[in-house]
Design an enzyme around this catalytic site. Structure first.
Site, PDB file in Angstrom:
ATOM      1  N   HIS A 149       0.855  -1.184   0.000  1.00 39.09           N
ATOM      2  CA  HIS A 149       0.000   0.000   0.000  1.00 39.09           C
ATOM      3  C   HIS A 149       0.894   1.238   0.000  1.00 39.09           C
ATOM      4  O   HIS A 149       1.936   1.255   0.663  1.00 39.09           O
ATOM      5  CB  HIS A 149      -0.903  -0.012   1.235  1.00 39.09           C
ATOM      6  CG  HIS A 149      -1.895   1.100   1.263  1.00 39.09           C
ATOM      7  ND1 HIS A 149      -1.556   2.394   1.619  1.00 39.09           N
ATOM      8  CD2 HIS A 149      -3.221   1.124   0.992  1.00 39.09           C
ATOM      9  CE1 HIS A 149      -2.634   3.158   1.565  1.00 39.09           C
ATOM     10  NE2 HIS A 149      -3.654   2.418   1.178  1.00 39.09           N
TER      11      HIS A 149
ATOM     12  N   ASP B  20       0.963   4.115   1.464  1.00 34.93           N
ATOM     13  CA  ASP B  20       1.341   4.631   2.778  1.00 34.93           C
ATOM     14  C   ASP B  20       2.311   3.696   3.489  1.00 34.93           C
ATOM     15  O   ASP B  20       3.225   4.135   4.192  1.00 34.93           O
ATOM     16  CB  ASP B  20       0.107   4.847   3.651  1.00 34.93           C
ATOM     17  CG  ASP B  20      -0.812   5.920   3.108  1.00 34.93           C
ATOM     18  OD1 ASP B  20      -0.316   6.845   2.434  1.00 34.93           O
ATOM     19  OD2 ASP B  20      -2.035   5.832   3.350  1.00 34.93           O
ATOM     20  N   LYS B  21       2.126   2.391   3.292  1.00 35.54           N
ATOM     21  CA  LYS B  21       3.004   1.432   3.948  1.00 35.54           C
ATOM     22  C   LYS B  21       4.384   1.365   3.292  1.00 35.54           C
ATOM     23  O   LYS B  21       5.378   1.087   3.959  1.00 35.54           O
ATOM     24  CB  LYS B  21       2.352   0.050   3.973  1.00 35.54           C
ATOM     25  CG  LYS B  21       1.251  -0.056   5.002  1.00 35.54           C
ATOM     26  CD  LYS B  21       1.870  -0.027   6.379  1.00 35.54           C
ATOM     27  CE  LYS B  21       0.958   0.587   7.409  1.00 35.54           C
ATOM     28  NZ  LYS B  21       1.652   0.939   8.641  1.00 35.54           N
TER      29      LYS B  21
ATOM     30  N   GLU C 216      10.222  11.333   7.473  1.00 34.03           N
ATOM     31  CA  GLU C 216       8.956  11.258   6.753  1.00 34.03           C
ATOM     32  C   GLU C 216       9.239  10.945   5.278  1.00 34.03           C
ATOM     33  O   GLU C 216      10.213  11.451   4.709  1.00 34.03           O
ATOM     34  CB  GLU C 216       8.191  12.578   6.848  1.00 34.03           C
ATOM     35  CG  GLU C 216       8.019  13.122   8.253  1.00 34.03           C
ATOM     36  CD  GLU C 216       6.989  12.355   9.061  1.00 34.03           C
ATOM     37  OE1 GLU C 216       6.239  11.558   8.460  1.00 34.03           O
ATOM     38  OE2 GLU C 216       6.934  12.550  10.285  1.00 34.03           O
TER      39      GLU C 216
ATOM     40  N   GLU D 297      14.314  15.158  10.214  1.00 32.57           N
ATOM     41  CA  GLU D 297      15.532  15.544  10.913  1.00 32.57           C
ATOM     42  C   GLU D 297      16.196  14.337  11.536  1.00 32.57           C
ATOM     43  O   GLU D 297      15.525  13.412  12.018  1.00 32.57           O
ATOM     44  CB  GLU D 297      15.221  16.590  11.974  1.00 32.57           C
ATOM     45  CG  GLU D 297      14.124  16.176  12.941  1.00 32.57           C
ATOM     46  CD  GLU D 297      13.801  17.279  13.924  1.00 32.57           C
ATOM     47  OE1 GLU D 297      13.922  18.450  13.554  1.00 32.57           O
ATOM     48  OE2 GLU D 297      13.437  16.947  15.068  1.00 32.57           O
TER      49      GLU D 297
ATOM     50  N   LYS E  76      -5.626  -4.282   0.275  1.00 27.84           N
ATOM     51  CA  LYS E  76      -6.223  -3.920   1.560  1.00 27.84           C
ATOM     52  C   LYS E  76      -7.411  -4.844   1.798  1.00 27.84           C
ATOM     53  O   LYS E  76      -8.057  -5.320   0.845  1.00 27.84           O
ATOM     54  CB  LYS E  76      -6.625  -2.455   1.593  1.00 27.84           C
ATOM     55  CG  LYS E  76      -7.658  -2.028   0.577  1.00 27.84           C
ATOM     56  CD  LYS E  76      -7.704  -0.511   0.410  1.00 27.84           C
ATOM     57  CE  LYS E  76      -7.810   0.262   1.694  1.00 27.84           C
ATOM     58  NZ  LYS E  76      -7.917   1.723   1.467  1.00 27.84           N
TER      59      LYS E  76
ATOM     60  N   PHE F 150      -7.870  -3.958 -10.990  1.00 30.06           N
ATOM     61  CA  PHE F 150      -6.955  -3.256 -10.081  1.00 30.06           C
ATOM     62  C   PHE F 150      -5.528  -3.660 -10.465  1.00 30.06           C
ATOM     63  O   PHE F 150      -4.870  -4.413  -9.762  1.00 30.06           O
ATOM     64  CB  PHE F 150      -7.284  -3.638  -8.635  1.00 30.06           C
ATOM     65  CG  PHE F 150      -6.462  -2.943  -7.570  1.00 30.06           C
ATOM     66  CD1 PHE F 150      -5.623  -1.875  -7.861  1.00 30.06           C
ATOM     67  CD2 PHE F 150      -6.536  -3.384  -6.251  1.00 30.06           C
ATOM     68  CE1 PHE F 150      -4.874  -1.257  -6.871  1.00 30.06           C
ATOM     69  CE2 PHE F 150      -5.791  -2.777  -5.254  1.00 30.06           C
ATOM     70  CZ  PHE F 150      -4.964  -1.716  -5.549  1.00 30.06           C
TER      71      PHE F 150
ATOM     72  N   ASP G 279      -1.795   5.775  -6.382  1.00 24.78           N
ATOM     73  CA  ASP G 279      -2.232   6.700  -5.334  1.00 24.78           C
ATOM     74  C   ASP G 279      -1.001   7.104  -4.539  1.00 24.78           C
ATOM     75  O   ASP G 279      -0.142   6.265  -4.247  1.00 24.78           O
ATOM     76  CB  ASP G 279      -3.251   6.016  -4.423  1.00 24.78           C
ATOM     77  CG  ASP G 279      -3.945   6.973  -3.476  1.00 24.78           C
ATOM     78  OD1 ASP G 279      -3.784   8.197  -3.643  1.00 24.78           O
ATOM     79  OD2 ASP G 279      -4.649   6.501  -2.577  1.00 24.78           O
ATOM     80  N   ALA G 280      -0.896   8.353  -4.169  1.00 23.51           N
ATOM     81  CA  ALA G 280       0.260   8.815  -3.419  1.00 23.51           C
ATOM     82  C   ALA G 280       0.277   8.216  -2.019  1.00 23.51           C
ATOM     83  O   ALA G 280      -0.771   7.888  -1.445  1.00 23.51           O
ATOM     84  CB  ALA G 280       0.264  10.336  -3.335  1.00 23.51           C
TER      85      ALA G 280
ATOM     86  N   ARG H  48       0.076   7.634   7.869  1.00 25.33           N
ATOM     87  CA  ARG H  48      -1.352   7.841   7.609  1.00 25.33           C
ATOM     88  C   ARG H  48      -2.215   6.653   7.995  1.00 25.33           C
ATOM     89  O   ARG H  48      -3.436   6.705   7.846  1.00 25.33           O
ATOM     90  CB  ARG H  48      -1.577   8.171   6.126  1.00 25.33           C
ATOM     91  CG  ARG H  48      -1.286   9.606   5.805  1.00 25.33           C
ATOM     92  CD  ARG H  48      -2.036  10.075   4.576  1.00 25.33           C
ATOM     93  NE  ARG H  48      -1.651   9.371   3.365  1.00 25.33           N
ATOM     94  CZ  ARG H  48      -1.780   9.899   2.144  1.00 25.33           C
ATOM     95  NH1 ARG H  48      -2.275  11.114   2.000  1.00 25.33           N
ATOM     96  NH2 ARG H  48      -1.432   9.199   1.089  1.00 25.33           N
ATOM     97  N   LYS H  49      -1.621   5.574   8.482  1.00 22.00           N
ATOM     98  CA  LYS H  49      -2.406   4.378   8.801  1.00 22.00           C
ATOM     99  C   LYS H  49      -2.292   4.046  10.286  1.00 22.00           C
ATOM    100  O   LYS H  49      -2.025   2.918  10.680  1.00 22.00           O
ATOM    101  CB  LYS H  49      -1.938   3.201   7.933  1.00 22.00           C
ATOM    102  CG  LYS H  49      -2.328   3.365   6.465  1.00 22.00           C
ATOM    103  CD  LYS H  49      -3.828   3.279   6.284  1.00 22.00           C
ATOM    104  CE  LYS H  49      -4.264   3.482   4.846  1.00 22.00           C
ATOM    105  NZ  LYS H  49      -4.212   4.878   4.413  1.00 22.00           N
TER     106      LYS H  49
ATOM    107  N   LYS I  65      10.219   7.291  13.612  1.00 23.66           N
ATOM    108  CA  LYS I  65      10.564   8.005  14.840  1.00 23.66           C
ATOM    109  C   LYS I  65      11.434   7.131  15.743  1.00 23.66           C
ATOM    110  O   LYS I  65      11.081   5.983  16.023  1.00 23.66           O
ATOM    111  CB  LYS I  65       9.294   8.407  15.582  1.00 23.66           C
ATOM    112  CG  LYS I  65       8.413   9.376  14.812  1.00 23.66           C
ATOM    113  CD  LYS I  65       7.143   9.695  15.572  1.00 23.66           C
ATOM    114  CE  LYS I  65       6.253  10.644  14.770  1.00 23.66           C
ATOM    115  NZ  LYS I  65       4.976  10.934  15.456  1.00 23.66           N
TER     116      LYS I  65
ATOM    117  N   LYS J 129      11.044   9.524  20.963  1.00 19.07           N
ATOM    118  CA  LYS J 129       9.725  10.093  20.659  1.00 19.07           C
ATOM    119  C   LYS J 129       8.665   9.238  21.346  1.00 19.07           C
ATOM    120  O   LYS J 129       8.426   8.089  20.966  1.00 19.07           O
ATOM    121  CB  LYS J 129       9.464  10.123  19.156  1.00 19.07           C
ATOM    122  CG  LYS J 129      10.105  11.285  18.417  1.00 19.07           C
ATOM    123  CD  LYS J 129      11.581  11.146  18.268  1.00 19.07           C
ATOM    124  CE  LYS J 129      12.166  12.249  17.365  1.00 19.07           C
ATOM    125  NZ  LYS J 129      13.641  12.156  17.317  1.00 19.07           N
TER     126      LYS J 129
ATOM    127  N   ASP K 190       5.575   9.347  21.202  1.00 20.26           N
ATOM    128  CA  ASP K 190       4.516   8.901  20.298  1.00 20.26           C
ATOM    129  C   ASP K 190       4.653   7.409  20.038  1.00 20.26           C
ATOM    130  O   ASP K 190       3.656   6.685  19.965  1.00 20.26           O
ATOM    131  CB  ASP K 190       4.616   9.628  18.945  1.00 20.26           C
ATOM    132  CG  ASP K 190       3.971  10.997  18.969  1.00 20.26           C
ATOM    133  OD1 ASP K 190       3.296  11.316  19.948  1.00 20.26           O
ATOM    134  OD2 ASP K 190       4.171  11.738  17.993  1.00 20.26           O
TER     135      ASP K 190
END
Length: 393
Positions: A17, A19-20, A45, A58, A172, A237, A245-246, A251-252, A272, A276, A278
């Site tokens: 995918h 994003d992945k 990122e 960074e 997906k 598909f 798709d970008a 995002r997931k 990260k 971090k 998060d």
């Protein structure tokens, strides 16, 4: 009262995918830095689109003289990820896509809260983090997300080992799981959209390929004659991945955690380093929640932690046993600091997070995985259950 009979749905996405793909590249870069320097600072990122990958963020190394060599290696790391995922399309190919590296040194104003002087223990950012566990699966994960991941992992395996050469990397899936008396008992809807090789393949053709693997993964009796199948419901598909798709790192976050069955603090994980919170505190919260359930204190448990940038200790600890506990949640809240140091350094030390163990987390969930010998998925251990029990007595 908590509902006992309902249908709950979660989705997962494959390693291919868009994003992945980005999560994988960001985490592979993190691993490369940690391999050289366990104290490396990385906030990476990635953005991917047709024939192009852009990497920014960074980074920092203890020995700054090594930075040029590592910066030069970033495009090769990205290409290796794309190749391993399996992209060799005309408009997204590991050998020919353009890689732009915009990484730069870490902000001194962020770094001052994490390293140096009295603030060596500081959290890398403010935020809230959640962990969750439930005894409805052996992995102590919600069934919809756990089996959605399992389906895509199985399909990726047979794609990559050549068993199913007509499957392609982007996919997906979505499962609607029926609960009775609070326990998962069956699947009412199965949705799968998977990239495939040939425009002549119909949805029925693709279903014929994937259905045996889906049935193999799901528990016996969960698929019935009443289960509805939606395989490639829009039809063809073939154009997939970043060409279709970008993609973007982070995002997931619901796919990465509990499939919507539990709260999420909002911060993404991939790219990260473990200063971090998060990432590291979300891992710690899962670890704590899983050990509460593994200890038999509750059937379900949610743990929330909160932090402020530059401050070592968590500002708050909250536990919710969802009415399934054998004790008051406040007892667990008081026991947690007795059994685990929840400063950023304490979490990193306890869970051994300053290791190159992150690229493997980038697809198929950060939770519900088996702990690995080299420290991967250490937050999935249940070795704290006994200590929690003793701390409460």
């Amino acid at each position: 009262m908590t509902r006992k009979s309902f249908i709950f749905t979660s989705e997962s996405v494959s390693e291919g995918h868009p994003d992945k793909v980005c999560d994988r590249i960001s985490d592979a870069i993190l691993d490369a830095f940690l391999s050289e320097d366990p104290l490396a600072r990385v906030a990476c990122e990635t953005f991917a689109t047709t024939n192009r990958v852009v990497i920014g963020g960074e980074v920092g190394l203890t020995d700054e003289a090594k930075m040029p060599r590592f910066m030069a290696s970033v495009p090769d790391i990205a290409r290796a990820c794309i190749k391993d995922i399996g992209y060799e399309q005309d408009k997204f190919h590991h050998a020919t896509c353009e890689i732009t590296n915009l990484l730069h040194e870490q902000s001194a104003h962020i770094a001052q809260g994490v390293v140096g002087g009295d603030r060596d223990e500081g959290a890398g950012d403010q935020g809230i983090m959640f962990g969750y566990a439930t005894n409805e699966t052996d992995a102590l994960m919600p069934a919809p997300i756990q089996y959605a991941h399992a389906i895509l992992r199985r399909l990726a395996k047979v794609r990559k080992d050549g068993t199913e050469p007509l499957l392609r990397p982007d996919a997906k899936t979505q499962l609607s799981v029926r609960y009775e008396d609070g326990k998962p008992v069956g699947v009412t809807q199965i949705v799968l959209s998977t990239q495939h090789a040939d425009e002549s393949q119909t949805s029925s053709d693709v279903r014929a390929i994937v259905e045996p693997y889906i049935r193999e993964v799901l528990p016996a009796g969960w698929v019935t004659d009443e289960t509805e199948w939606w395989v490639n419901p829009t039809g063809t598909f073939v154009i997939g991945g970043p060409d279709g798709d970008a993609g973007l790192t982070g995002r997931k976050i619901i796919v990465d955690t509990y499939g919507g069955a539990a709260p999420h603090g909002g911060g993404a994980f991939s790219g990260k380093d473990p200063t971090k919170v998060d990432r590291s505190a979300a891992y710690a919260a899962r670890y704590l929640a899983k050990n509460v359930v593994a200890a038999g204190m509750a059937e379900r448990c949610t743990i929330q932690l909160s932090y402020a940038i530059g401050v070592a200790r968590p500002l708050s600890i909250y536990a919710d046993l969802h009415g399934t506990g054998l004790l008051d949640p406040s007892q667990i809240e008081r026991a947690i600091p007795k059994v685990m140091d929840l400063t950023p350094r304490g979490i990193r030390t306890h869970l051994e997070l300053n290791k190159p163990i992150y690229a493997r987390t980038a697809a198929y969930g950060h939770f519900g995985r088996a702990p690995e010998a080299d420290g991967g998925f250490s937050w999935e251990r249940t070795d704290l259950a006994g200590a929690l029990q003793k701390a409460i007595i």
